[in-house]
Motif scaffolding. Structure first.
Motif, PDB file in Angstrom:
ATOM      1  N   LEU A 136     -31.381  -7.630 -20.068  1.00 23.04           N
ATOM      2  CA  LEU A 136     -32.378  -8.393 -19.004  1.00 23.04           C
ATOM      3  C   LEU A 136     -32.313  -9.769 -18.469  1.00 23.04           C
ATOM      4  O   LEU A 136     -32.220 -11.369 -19.555  1.00 23.04           O
ATOM      5  CB  LEU A 136     -33.711  -8.177 -20.136  1.00 23.04           C
ATOM      6  CG  LEU A 136     -35.081  -8.483 -19.623  1.00 23.04           C
ATOM      7  CD1 LEU A 136     -35.743  -8.141 -18.741  1.00 23.04           C
ATOM      8  CD2 LEU A 136     -36.518  -8.466 -20.718  1.00 23.04           C
ATOM      9  N   ARG A 137     -32.446 -10.392 -17.801  1.00 21.01           N
ATOM     10  CA  ARG A 137     -32.498 -11.519 -16.830  1.00 21.01           C
ATOM     11  C   ARG A 137     -32.648 -11.569 -15.178  1.00 21.01           C
ATOM     12  O   ARG A 137     -33.703 -10.612 -15.088  1.00 21.01           O
ATOM     13  CB  ARG A 137     -30.736 -12.094 -17.008  1.00 21.01           C
ATOM     14  CG  ARG A 137     -29.987 -11.229 -16.041  1.00 21.01           C
ATOM     15  CD  ARG A 137     -29.247 -10.598 -15.587  1.00 21.01           C
ATOM     16  NE  ARG A 137     -29.067  -9.604 -14.568  1.00 21.01           N
ATOM     17  CZ  ARG A 137     -28.291  -8.308 -14.546  1.00 21.01           C
ATOM     18  NH1 ARG A 137     -28.477  -7.640 -15.554  1.00 21.01           N
ATOM     19  NH2 ARG A 137     -27.350  -7.969 -14.148  1.00 21.01           N
ATOM     20  N   ALA A 138     -32.830 -13.034 -14.431  1.00 19.77           N
ATOM     21  CA  ALA A 138     -33.703 -13.224 -14.177  1.00 19.77           C
ATOM     22  C   ALA A 138     -32.509 -14.179 -13.301  1.00 19.77           C
ATOM     23  O   ALA A 138     -31.730 -14.450 -13.777  1.00 19.77           O
ATOM     24  CB  ALA A 138     -35.190 -13.834 -13.978  1.00 19.77           C
ATOM     25  N   SER A 139     -33.395 -14.311 -11.990  1.00 21.15           N
ATOM     26  CA  SER A 139     -32.513 -15.514 -10.677  1.00 21.15           C
ATOM     27  C   SER A 139     -31.569 -14.500 -10.350  1.00 21.15           C
ATOM     28  O   SER A 139     -30.306 -15.423 -10.178  1.00 21.15           O
ATOM     29  CB  SER A 139     -32.654 -16.553 -11.199  1.00 21.15           C
ATOM     30  OG  SER A 139     -32.148 -17.796  -9.761  1.00 21.15           O
ATOM     31  N   THR A 140     -32.002 -13.287 -10.668  1.00 17.99           N
ATOM     32  CA  THR A 140     -30.286 -12.793  -9.619  1.00 17.99           C
ATOM     33  C   THR A 140     -30.257 -12.639  -8.217  1.00 17.99           C
ATOM     34  O   THR A 140     -31.174 -12.523  -7.833  1.00 17.99           O
ATOM     35  CB  THR A 140     -30.324 -11.079 -10.376  1.00 17.99           C
ATOM     36  OG1 THR A 140     -31.207 -10.239  -9.915  1.00 17.99           O
ATOM     37  CG2 THR A 140     -30.973 -10.864 -11.795  1.00 17.99           C
ATOM     38  N   THR A 141     -29.501 -11.879  -8.087  1.00 16.92           N
ATOM     39  CA  THR A 141     -29.598 -11.292  -6.018  1.00 16.92           C
ATOM     40  C   THR A 141     -29.787  -9.994  -6.473  1.00 16.92           C
ATOM     41  O   THR A 141     -29.384  -8.891  -7.671  1.00 16.92           O
ATOM     42  CB  THR A 141     -28.388 -11.306  -5.535  1.00 16.92           C
ATOM     43  OG1 THR A 141     -26.848 -10.570  -6.121  1.00 16.92           O
ATOM     44  CG2 THR A 141     -27.737 -12.740  -6.222  1.00 16.92           C
ATOM     45  N   ALA A 142     -29.805 -10.009  -5.592  1.00 17.19           N
ATOM     46  CA  ALA A 142     -30.220  -7.397  -5.028  1.00 17.19           C
ATOM     47  C   ALA A 142     -29.830  -7.349  -4.339  1.00 17.19           C
ATOM     48  O   ALA A 142     -30.195  -7.806  -2.736  1.00 17.19           O
ATOM     49  CB  ALA A 142     -31.604  -7.379  -5.449  1.00 17.19           C
ATOM     50  N   SER A 143     -28.897  -6.010  -3.810  1.00 14.88           N
ATOM     51  CA  SER A 143     -28.245  -5.398  -2.010  1.00 14.88           C
ATOM     52  C   SER A 143     -28.986  -4.006  -2.405  1.00 14.88           C
ATOM     53  O   SER A 143     -28.796  -3.489  -3.439  1.00 14.88           O
ATOM     54  CB  SER A 143     -27.527  -6.317  -1.937  1.00 14.88           C
ATOM     55  OG  SER A 143     -26.840  -7.501  -2.064  1.00 14.88           O
TER      56      SER A 143
END
Length: 328
Positions: A136-143
């Protein structure tokens, strides 16, 4: 002979840069005059679905702002069930997905344990599936690539500490997560884009409030994941302007890289830079008339759009303007 070879290579690179510039040589930026206005926000998403543009999330619980590019009109949509910010919005099968988001206040924002989606057809929000609980984490990239959602990097403890190099995919058809090879280096506040069967990670930083370096540790390397070989590599050329809170979009063989924030200046970055993925060379295009970070780009009907975001490094001022980059 060696001197002549270097000269030829230099000239060819110059021709490549000229060719890139010529693709957009008759393009210019304009600030659109609109009916209505969006809710000012940053660390949010700007996503196109079926010809309509959607501004979603950002700090505080805010309604969706919906833009019709045919009429240059803003209208309002539903509020999400909780605060969602610091994520890269993606669309899949007519739905908009919010994955790898933070909630809460600076500097100890907390990762949201679930993935939410917004349905433009009925203006509704729903919780759709869980994030991997042990990653679990945030401020990720997403595609999105071939029915799978890919998230890379991120940070666990808001703007403070616990950076990760995790890389995961979610298969929409089997509804399962898969752990993939770690990304080559830490980065949060970055952006990712898929171009020609490869995923490109650009920009970002290692946000470290614990050691009082929130904006300083920007990342210049461009890391590339080959979906066919399932391996990472790093381009020789770094991004021309290092920044975080940036955005990118693929247009055929080109990647446009824009906006962001850094310690180089108080104002948000207005640079628009272009990566030719065939030659791995960069060129500079016309700068945005108003820099911004914490939003995204949309390419629609041969026009580039961006909206809202923040005009300076940090959290203010939040913007309400929408920009268009198109042929004169």
């Amino acid at each position: 002979m060696r001197t002549n070879t270097f000269l030829i290579i230099f000239l060819l690179l110059g021709l490549y840069e000229t060719a890139i510039a010529q693709v957009f040589e008759n393009y210019s930026w304009q600030t659109l005059e609109c009916t209505g206005e969006p809710v000012a926000r940053h660390e949010a998403a700007f996503v196109e679905v079926n010809g309509m543009f959607y501004l979603l999330g950002g700090r505080r619980i805010q309604e969706v702002s919906i833009f019709n590019p045919k009429t240059n009109t803003w209208t309002s949509g539903a509020k999400p069930p909780l605060e969602l910010h610091h994520f890269q919005g993606v669309s899949y099968n007519g739905m908009i997905y919010i994955v790898g988001a933070h909630s809460g206040k600076y500097p100890h924002e907390t990762p949201v344990p679930d993935v939410y989606n917004y349905n433009p057809k009925n203006d509704s929000w729903s919780k759709c599936f869980e994030m991997p609980q042990d990653r679990l984490r945030a401020s990720t990239t997403a595609s999105i690539y071939k029915d799978k959602l890919y998230i890379a990097g991120g940070i666990i403890d808001g703007h403070w500490d616990q950076h990760v190099t995790w890389f995961d995919s979610y298969d929409f058809k089997t509804q399962t997560w898969e752990r993939l090879p770690d990304i080559p280096r830490y980065r949060d506040h970055a952006t990712s884009v898929v171009c020609n069967d490869k995923l490109y990670l650009l920009g970002g930083r290692v946000t470290s409030g614990k050691i009082k370096k929130v904006f300083e540790l920007t990342v210049g390397e461009v890391d590339v994941f080959d979906f066919k070989t399932r391996t990472w590599s790093t381009m020789e050329q770094k991004v021309p302007t290092q920044r975080a809170g940036c955005t990118a979009i693929a247009i055929k063989d080109k990647i446009l890289f824009a906006g962001g924030e850094s310690t180089a200046q108080k104002e948000a970055h207005n640079e628009l830079e272009c990566l030719d993925t065939k030659t791995e060379t960069w060129s500079r295009l016309s700068s945005l008339p108003e820099g911004r970070h914490g939003t995204q780009l949309i390419w629609f009907n041969k026009k580039l759009y961006t909206a809202s975001g923040c005009g300076n490094r940090g959290g203010s001022p939040e913007l309400k303007t929408i920009l268009s980059f198109s042929k004169i």
